[in-house]
Scaffold this motif. Structure first.
Motif, PDB file in Angstrom:
ATOM      1  N   ALA A  62       0.823  -1.210   0.000  1.00 60.02           N
ATOM      2  CA  ALA A  62       0.000   0.000   0.000  1.00 60.02           C
ATOM      3  C   ALA A  62       0.857   1.259   0.000  1.00 60.02           C
ATOM      4  O   ALA A  62       0.524   2.252  -0.667  1.00 60.02           O
ATOM      5  CB  ALA A  62      -0.928  -0.005   1.210  1.00 60.02           C
ATOM      6  N   VAL A  63       1.972   1.246   0.731  1.00 57.23           N
ATOM      7  CA  VAL A  63       2.868   2.405   0.772  1.00 57.23           C
ATOM      8  C   VAL A  63       3.321   2.767  -0.636  1.00 57.23           C
ATOM      9  O   VAL A  63       3.362   3.943  -1.015  1.00 57.23           O
ATOM     10  CB  VAL A  63       4.086   2.107   1.675  1.00 57.23           C
ATOM     11  N   GLU A  64       3.661   1.758  -1.418  1.00 56.68           N
ATOM     12  CA  GLU A  64       4.151   1.985  -2.774  1.00 56.68           C
ATOM     13  C   GLU A  64       3.082   2.616  -3.659  1.00 56.68           C
ATOM     14  O   GLU A  64       3.359   3.524  -4.451  1.00 56.68           O
ATOM     15  CB  GLU A  64       4.612   0.651  -3.363  1.00 56.68           C
ATOM     16  N   VAL A  65       1.851   2.163  -3.512  1.00 52.89           N
ATOM     17  CA  VAL A  65       0.759   2.706  -4.327  1.00 52.89           C
ATOM     18  C   VAL A  65       0.388   4.116  -3.878  1.00 52.89           C
ATOM     19  O   VAL A  65       0.177   5.017  -4.714  1.00 52.89           O
ATOM     20  CB  VAL A  65      -0.478   1.789  -4.240  1.00 52.89           C
ATOM     21  N   LEU A  66       0.332   4.334  -2.571  1.00 49.53           N
ATOM     22  CA  LEU A  66      -0.064   5.633  -2.043  1.00 49.53           C
ATOM     23  C   LEU A  66       0.918   6.740  -2.421  1.00 49.53           C
ATOM     24  O   LEU A  66       0.557   7.920  -2.422  1.00 49.53           O
ATOM     25  CB  LEU A  66      -0.191   5.558  -0.519  1.00 49.53           C
ATOM     26  N   ALA A  67       2.137   6.368  -2.763  1.00 41.81           N
ATOM     27  CA  ALA A  67       3.122   7.368  -3.175  1.00 41.81           C
ATOM     28  C   ALA A  67       2.787   7.970  -4.533  1.00 41.81           C
ATOM     29  O   ALA A  67       3.269   9.051  -4.878  1.00 41.81           O
ATOM     30  CB  ALA A  67       4.512   6.736  -3.212  1.00 41.81           C
ATOM     31  N   LEU A  68       1.932   7.287  -5.295  1.00 39.55           N
ATOM     32  CA  LEU A  68       1.631   7.730  -6.654  1.00 39.55           C
ATOM     33  C   LEU A  68       0.181   8.172  -6.864  1.00 39.55           C
ATOM     34  O   LEU A  68      -0.182   8.629  -7.948  1.00 39.55           O
ATOM     35  CB  LEU A  68       1.953   6.600  -7.643  1.00 39.55           C
ATOM     36  N   VAL A  69      -0.646   8.039  -5.843  1.00 43.75           N
ATOM     37  CA  VAL A  69      -2.051   8.454  -5.946  1.00 43.75           C
ATOM     38  C   VAL A  69      -2.360   9.413  -4.809  1.00 43.75           C
ATOM     39  O   VAL A  69      -2.016   9.145  -3.655  1.00 43.75           O
ATOM     40  CB  VAL A  69      -3.007   7.237  -5.882  1.00 43.75           C
ATOM     41  N   HIS A  70      -2.987  10.530  -5.129  1.00 44.25           N
ATOM     42  CA  HIS A  70      -3.318  11.554  -4.138  1.00 44.25           C
ATOM     43  C   HIS A  70      -4.833  11.593  -3.912  1.00 44.25           C
ATOM     44  O   HIS A  70      -5.611  11.180  -4.776  1.00 44.25           O
ATOM     45  CB  HIS A  70      -2.829  12.923  -4.593  1.00 44.25           C
ATOM     46  N   ALA A  71      -5.220  12.133  -2.776  1.00 43.84           N
ATOM     47  CA  ALA A  71      -6.641  12.184  -2.434  1.00 43.84           C
ATOM     48  C   ALA A  71      -7.458  12.949  -3.464  1.00 43.84           C
ATOM     49  O   ALA A  71      -8.581  12.566  -3.793  1.00 43.84           O
ATOM     50  CB  ALA A  71      -6.823  12.797  -1.050  1.00 43.84           C
ATOM     51  N   ASP A  72      -6.895  14.034  -4.004  1.00 42.16           N
ATOM     52  CA  ASP A  72      -7.658  14.834  -4.963  1.00 42.16           C
ATOM     53  C   ASP A  72      -7.733  14.177  -6.340  1.00 42.16           C
ATOM     54  O   ASP A  72      -8.338  14.733  -7.267  1.00 42.16           O
ATOM     55  CB  ASP A  72      -7.122  16.257  -5.076  1.00 42.16           C
ATOM     56  N   ASP A  73      -7.138  13.003  -6.487  1.00 45.88           N
ATOM     57  CA  ASP A  73      -7.314  12.244  -7.728  1.00 45.88           C
ATOM     58  C   ASP A  73      -8.674  11.556  -7.770  1.00 45.88           C
ATOM     59  O   ASP A  73      -9.131  11.150  -8.838  1.00 45.88           O
ATOM     60  CB  ASP A  73      -6.222  11.168  -7.863  1.00 45.88           C
ATOM     61  N   LEU A  74      -9.302  11.399  -6.612  1.00 41.63           N
ATOM     62  CA  LEU A  74     -10.590  10.710  -6.536  1.00 41.63           C
ATOM     63  C   LEU A  74     -11.724  11.730  -6.505  1.00 41.63           C
ATOM     64  O   LEU A  74     -11.676  12.703  -5.741  1.00 41.63           O
ATOM     65  CB  LEU A  74     -10.651   9.808  -5.297  1.00 41.63           C
TER      66      LEU A  74
END
Length: 199
Positions: A59-71
């Motif tokens: 999850a750490v690896e994925v969260l580094a590339l997706v931000h909250a404002d992307d959703l």
């Protein structure tokens, strides 16, 4: 005195379901099924479902590339933020149980977001049980791509409004410059996610 028995009449106000009422119920069931099908195909829902199946390290690896404002979806974004707290601040695995526990701990703090612990728990349970294949990187890539496209639409609308209002040229240029820098950072993340999704 002899009383004459009154004939039994059918009620003018039947208590059972009418044909029209059943039609409304069936229409609502059909509409609900359509909504569930649409939701099941949502990249954001599938992305959250994937996160709920990851280890903390993944999850750490994925969260580094997706931000909250992307959703864009309110519930998806809210649960995403909670998952980030669980993974990055608490150092735990982002399971549905961990999200539900965090929601219960937040309690009344969820009210300004028009959310409740029960609503979050039910939503997470539904997303977790979608039954779709877990495609973490593909889902993450699609979420960021959708966000990237929304940025173009948003800035396009804003620039049109400013141009129509005859805003000063420097303001238009500043907006365009800021937008271009933002697009570049999102595009960089999208390229990385696309590479990971193809591996």
């Amino acid at each position: 005195m002899t009383r004459t028995a009154r004939p039994i009449r059918r009620s003018e106000h039947p208590t059972g379901p009418t044909e029209a009422g059943l039609g409304d119920v069936l229409a609502e069931i059909s509409a609900d099924a359509d909504r569930r099908t649409h939701a099941a195909m949502s990249p954001e829902w599938n992305f959250i479902a994937a996160l709920l199946n990851l280890t903390r390290e993944e999850a750490v690896e994925v969260l580094a590339l997706v931000h909250a404002d992307d959703l864009a979806d309110h519930l998806s974004k809210s649960v995403f933020v909670m998952i980030r707290i669980i993974v990055e601040q608490r150092g735990e695995q982002p399971t549905p149980q961990a999200v539900a526990a965090l929601a219960r701990g937040l309690g009344d703090k969820l009210a300004p977001l028009m959310l409740s612990a029960d609503r979050i728990a039910l939503w997470v349970a539904g997303v977790y049980s979608l039954g779709n294949p877990i495609t973490t990187w593909s889902s993450a890539r699609q979420v960021v791509e959708d966000a990237y496209r929304r940025r173009f639409a948003l800035i396009g609308t804003r620039m049109t409004q400013m141009a129509d209002a005859y805003a000063p040229i420097p303001d238009l240029e500043e907006l365009a410059g800021d937008a271009r820098r933002d697009w570049y950072t999102v595009r960089s993340r999208l390229i990385t996610l696309t590479t990971r999704a193809r591996q």
